[in-house]
Design a protein around this motif. Sequence first.
Motif, PDB file in Angstrom:
ATOM      1  N   LYS A  24       0.854  -1.189   0.000  1.00 39.39           N
ATOM      2  CA  LYS A  24       0.000   0.000   0.000  1.00 39.39           C
ATOM      3  C   LYS A  24       0.892   1.242   0.000  1.00 39.39           C
ATOM      4  CE  LYS A  24      -3.788  -2.301   2.421  1.00 39.39           C
ATOM      5  NZ  LYS A  24      -3.154  -3.625   2.376  1.00 39.39           N
ATOM      6  N   LEU A  25       0.596   2.196  -0.860  1.00 37.57           N
ATOM      7  CA  LEU A  25       1.447   3.366  -1.041  1.00 37.57           C
ATOM      8  C   LEU A  25       0.741   4.627  -0.539  1.00 37.57           C
ATOM      9  CD1 LEU A  25       2.683   2.596  -4.678  1.00 37.57           C
ATOM     10  CD2 LEU A  25       3.728   1.898  -2.520  1.00 37.57           C
ATOM     11  N   ASP A  26       1.566   5.594  -0.113  1.00 38.37           N
ATOM     12  CA  ASP A  26       1.009   6.874   0.303  1.00 38.37           C
ATOM     13  C   ASP A  26       0.863   7.794  -0.913  1.00 38.37           C
ATOM     14  OD1 ASP A  26       3.547   7.767  -0.321  1.00 38.37           O
ATOM     15  OD2 ASP A  26       4.202   7.966   1.762  1.00 38.37           O
ATOM     16  N   GLU A  27       0.537   9.057  -0.686  1.00 37.01           N
ATOM     17  CA  GLU A  27       0.312   9.998  -1.782  1.00 37.01           C
ATOM     18  C   GLU A  27       1.569  10.246  -2.604  1.00 37.01           C
ATOM     19  OE1 GLU A  27      -1.203  13.485   0.035  1.00 37.01           O
ATOM     20  OE2 GLU A  27      -3.167  12.614   0.504  1.00 37.01           O
ATOM     21  N   GLU A  28       2.732  10.038  -1.982  1.00 34.94           N
ATOM     22  CA  GLU A  28       4.002  10.242  -2.685  1.00 34.94           C
ATOM     23  C   GLU A  28       4.508   8.968  -3.357  1.00 34.94           C
ATOM     24  OE1 GLU A  28       6.719  11.802   0.129  1.00 34.94           O
ATOM     25  OE2 GLU A  28       5.652  13.712   0.381  1.00 34.94           O
ATOM     26  N   GLY A  29       3.727   7.903  -3.258  1.00 34.47           N
ATOM     27  CA  GLY A  29       4.120   6.648  -3.894  1.00 34.47           C
ATOM     28  C   GLY A  29       5.075   5.802  -3.074  1.00 34.47           C
ATOM     29  N   LYS A  30       5.233   6.150  -1.786  1.00 31.85           N
ATOM     30  CA  LYS A  30       6.110   5.386  -0.910  1.00 31.85           C
ATOM     31  C   LYS A  30       5.297   4.373  -0.110  1.00 31.85           C
ATOM     32  CE  LYS A  30       9.307   9.273  -0.346  1.00 31.85           C
ATOM     33  NZ  LYS A  30       9.941  10.209   0.632  1.00 31.85           N
ATOM     34  N   PRO A  31       5.877   3.189   0.171  1.00 28.58           N
ATOM     35  CA  PRO A  31       5.143   2.186   0.953  1.00 28.58           C
ATOM     36  C   PRO A  31       4.761   2.722   2.328  1.00 28.58           C
ATOM     37  CG  PRO A  31       7.076   1.211  -0.076  1.00 28.58           C
ATOM     38  CD  PRO A  31       7.186   2.693  -0.266  1.00 28.58           C
ATOM     39  N   LEU A  32       3.522   2.502   2.714  1.00 27.41           N
ATOM     40  CA  LEU A  32       3.044   2.946   4.015  1.00 27.41           C
ATOM     41  C   LEU A  32       3.658   2.097   5.128  1.00 27.41           C
ATOM     42  CD1 LEU A  32      -0.766   3.419   3.231  1.00 27.41           C
ATOM     43  CD2 LEU A  32       0.875   5.233   3.756  1.00 27.41           C
ATOM     44  N   GLU A  33       3.976   2.761   6.230  1.00 28.98           N
ATOM     45  CA  GLU A  33       4.452   2.011   7.392  1.00 28.98           C
ATOM     46  C   GLU A  33       3.281   1.240   7.985  1.00 28.98           C
ATOM     47  OE1 GLU A  33       6.430   4.427  10.223  1.00 28.98           O
ATOM     48  OE2 GLU A  33       7.958   5.154   8.814  1.00 28.98           O
ATOM     49  N   LYS A  34       3.551   0.022   8.394  1.00 27.05           N
ATOM     50  CA  LYS A  34       2.472  -0.810   8.911  1.00 27.05           C
ATOM     51  C   LYS A  34       2.907  -1.458  10.210  1.00 27.05           C
ATOM     52  CE  LYS A  34       4.256  -3.809   5.395  1.00 27.05           C
ATOM     53  NZ  LYS A  34       4.186  -4.035   3.970  1.00 27.05           N
ATOM     54  N   SER A  35       1.958  -1.632  11.096  1.00 29.58           N
ATOM     55  CA  SER A  35       2.242  -2.240  12.396  1.00 29.58           C
ATOM     56  C   SER A  35       1.915  -3.721  12.401  1.00 29.58           C
ATOM     57  CB  SER A  35       1.434  -1.525  13.497  1.00 29.58           C
ATOM     58  OG  SER A  35       0.048  -1.601  13.210  1.00 29.58           O
ATOM     59  N   ASP A  36       1.286  -4.196  11.341  1.00 26.17           N
ATOM     60  CA  ASP A  36       0.898  -5.603  11.287  1.00 26.17           C
ATOM     61  C   ASP A  36       1.274  -6.198   9.937  1.00 26.17           C
ATOM     62  OD1 ASP A  36      -0.151  -7.878  12.423  1.00 26.17           O
ATOM     63  OD2 ASP A  36      -1.983  -6.870  13.078  1.00 26.17           O
ATOM     64  N   LEU A  37       1.197  -7.498   9.839  1.00 24.11           N
ATOM     65  CA  LEU A  37       1.510  -8.180   8.585  1.00 24.11           C
ATOM     66  C   LEU A  37       0.420  -7.899   7.545  1.00 24.11           C
ATOM     67  CD1 LEU A  37       2.644 -11.687   9.915  1.00 24.11           C
ATOM     68  CD2 LEU A  37       4.079  -9.744   9.300  1.00 24.11           C
ATOM     69  N   ASP A  38       0.842  -7.810   6.283  1.00 23.12           N
ATOM     70  CA  ASP A  38      -0.126  -7.649   5.208  1.00 23.12           C
ATOM     71  C   ASP A  38      -0.987  -8.908   5.115  1.00 23.12           C
ATOM     72  OD1 ASP A  38       0.641  -5.089   4.224  1.00 23.12           O
ATOM     73  OD2 ASP A  38       2.437  -6.000   3.371  1.00 23.12           O
ATOM     74  N   HIS A  39      -2.261  -8.715   4.955  1.00 29.65           N
ATOM     75  CA  HIS A  39      -3.155  -9.869   4.830  1.00 29.65           C
ATOM     76  C   HIS A  39      -4.416  -9.469   4.065  1.00 29.65           C
ATOM     77  CE1 HIS A  39      -4.433  -7.765   8.498  1.00 29.65           C
ATOM     78  NE2 HIS A  39      -5.630  -8.257   8.296  1.00 29.65           N
ATOM     79  N   VAL A  40      -5.066 -10.467   3.513  1.00 33.82           N
ATOM     80  CA  VAL A  40      -6.320 -10.284   2.787  1.00 33.82           C
ATOM     81  C   VAL A  40      -7.380 -11.123   3.486  1.00 33.82           C
ATOM     82  CG1 VAL A  40      -7.549 -10.712   0.633  1.00 33.82           C
ATOM     83  CG2 VAL A  40      -5.213  -9.822   0.574  1.00 33.82           C
ATOM     84  N   LEU A  41      -8.470 -10.514   3.841  1.00 34.46           N
ATOM     85  CA  LEU A  41      -9.561 -11.208   4.518  1.00 34.46           C
ATOM     86  C   LEU A  41     -10.833 -11.100   3.684  1.00 34.46           C
ATOM     87  CD1 LEU A  41     -10.824 -12.623   7.004  1.00 34.46           C
ATOM     88  CD2 LEU A  41     -11.234 -10.337   7.959  1.00 34.46           C
ATOM     89  N   VAL A  42     -11.411 -12.236   3.365  1.00 33.82           N
ATOM     90  CA  VAL A  42     -12.702 -12.283   2.673  1.00 33.82           C
ATOM     91  C   VAL A  42     -13.695 -12.897   3.652  1.00 33.82           C
ATOM     92  CG1 VAL A  42     -13.974 -13.162   0.690  1.00 33.82           C
ATOM     93  CG2 VAL A  42     -11.561 -12.564   0.453  1.00 33.82           C
ATOM     94  N   LYS A  43     -14.636 -12.099   4.094  1.00 38.27           N
ATOM     95  CA  LYS A  43     -15.554 -12.576   5.121  1.00 38.27           C
ATOM     96  C   LYS A  43     -16.499 -13.648   4.595  1.00 38.27           C
ATOM     97  CE  LYS A  43     -15.444  -8.363   7.915  1.00 38.27           C
ATOM     98  NZ  LYS A  43     -16.246  -7.278   8.537  1.00 38.27           N
ATOM     99  N   GLU A  44     -16.997 -13.453   3.376  1.00 38.86           N
ATOM    100  CA  GLU A  44     -17.910 -14.437   2.783  1.00 38.86           C
ATOM    101  C   GLU A  44     -17.436 -14.729   1.362  1.00 38.86           C
ATOM    102  OE1 GLU A  44     -22.060 -13.542   3.152  1.00 38.86           O
ATOM    103  OE2 GLU A  44     -21.771 -12.476   5.038  1.00 38.86           O
ATOM    104  N   VAL A  45     -16.843 -15.899   1.161  1.00 35.77           N
ATOM    105  CA  VAL A  45     -16.191 -16.201  -0.112  1.00 35.77           C
ATOM    106  C   VAL A  45     -17.172 -16.280  -1.272  1.00 35.77           C
ATOM    107  CG1 VAL A  45     -14.228 -17.368   0.956  1.00 35.77           C
ATOM    108  CG2 VAL A  45     -16.289 -18.675   0.424  1.00 35.77           C
ATOM    109  N   VAL A  46     -18.401 -16.714  -1.022  1.00 29.96           N
ATOM    110  CA  VAL A  46     -19.350 -16.874  -2.135  1.00 29.96           C
ATOM    111  C   VAL A  46     -19.794 -15.531  -2.687  1.00 29.96           C
ATOM    112  CG1 VAL A  46     -20.166 -19.127  -1.376  1.00 29.96           C
ATOM    113  CG2 VAL A  46     -21.272 -17.054  -0.504  1.00 29.96           C
ATOM    114  N   ARG A  47     -19.508 -14.439  -1.956  1.00 26.93           N
ATOM    115  CA  ARG A  47     -19.882 -13.112  -2.422  1.00 26.93           C
ATOM    116  C   ARG A  47     -18.696 -12.365  -3.055  1.00 26.93           C
ATOM    117  NH1 ARG A  47     -23.944 -10.651   2.275  1.00 26.93           N
ATOM    118  NH2 ARG A  47     -25.431 -12.398   2.252  1.00 26.93           N
ATOM    119  N   GLU A  48     -17.572 -13.043  -3.135  1.00 27.02           N
ATOM    120  CA  GLU A  48     -16.377 -12.451  -3.748  1.00 27.02           C
ATOM    121  C   GLU A  48     -16.131 -13.133  -5.090  1.00 27.02           C
ATOM    122  OE1 GLU A  48     -13.696 -10.685  -5.230  1.00 27.02           O
ATOM    123  OE2 GLU A  48     -13.951  -9.862  -3.211  1.00 27.02           O
ATOM    124  N   PRO A  49     -16.375 -12.431  -6.202  1.00 30.18           N
ATOM    125  CA  PRO A  49     -16.258 -13.060  -7.526  1.00 30.18           C
ATOM    126  C   PRO A  49     -14.831 -13.475  -7.887  1.00 30.18           C
ATOM    127  CG  PRO A  49     -16.600 -10.689  -7.719  1.00 30.18           C
ATOM    128  CD  PRO A  49     -16.834 -11.020  -6.282  1.00 30.18           C
TER     129      PRO A  49
END
Length: 245
Positions: A24-49
């Motif tokens: 994830k990048l900020d307005e200047e195109g630099k990676p945002l500092e993060k306090s946690d690991l990058d992850h993707v969460l899909v709460k309901e898979v049947v609703r995600e095409p």
Amino acid sequence: EHAFMVDKELHKGSGLTFDVFEDKLDEEGKPLEKSDLDHVLVKEVVREPRIHFYKVPRLGSYLAIRLEYNSCLSVEALNDGVANALSCRERLREQEEAKKEHEEREKDRREECEANDTEYVRDDGSWPEIKPKPYTSQKVQYVVCLNTLGQDREFTAAEIRYALDTVKLYRDEWERIEKENLRKDIVRKLDNMEAERLYREVHEAQDLAEAERRAEDATAIQEGQEPMDEFQRGQALKKHKWDLL
């Protein structure tokens, strides 16, 4: 239950798991500092095409966590580590010699001040800290995937937190274990180099002389034997010396 997944491949552009590697990048195109690991969460898979199903879709959630660490498990890292350790040893030796020379100069200066009845102010000198450079490493990326398919429920906040903390622990432990193993390999390599140096300086000439003597004795002409020509004698000497070494 998951045997059907063995050897299956999902290339970049298919599904959404690869999203976890997009910084994830900020307005200047630099990676945002993060306090946690990058992850993707899909709460309901049947609703995600973009979710890719290998079998009949089932209700549940999907979680993908980015596991990224700096690996120093390579021949390059070992060679660089050995070279750096030797360099540190040499610089430490030079620094110790410089300190001794500095102490001698300070001693002479103190005696001169005492003889001239002037105040002596000690100069402690400036000695930079000599320490090894960080190990050569390369970035390694994995993704840890979890789901509740067939359970018709979302991941709880506690489950997500536990998964993130566990992956973070794996990352930290992998780095720690690889660094410790590399450190041991470097020490072992240096010890072997020192042992080889001592052998060459102290024992190699003695061993070669002893092998030469035994080879001469073994190829000496015995009573009743036909004498060997120069070529045969040379080959016999080489064979006996090779067997002895």
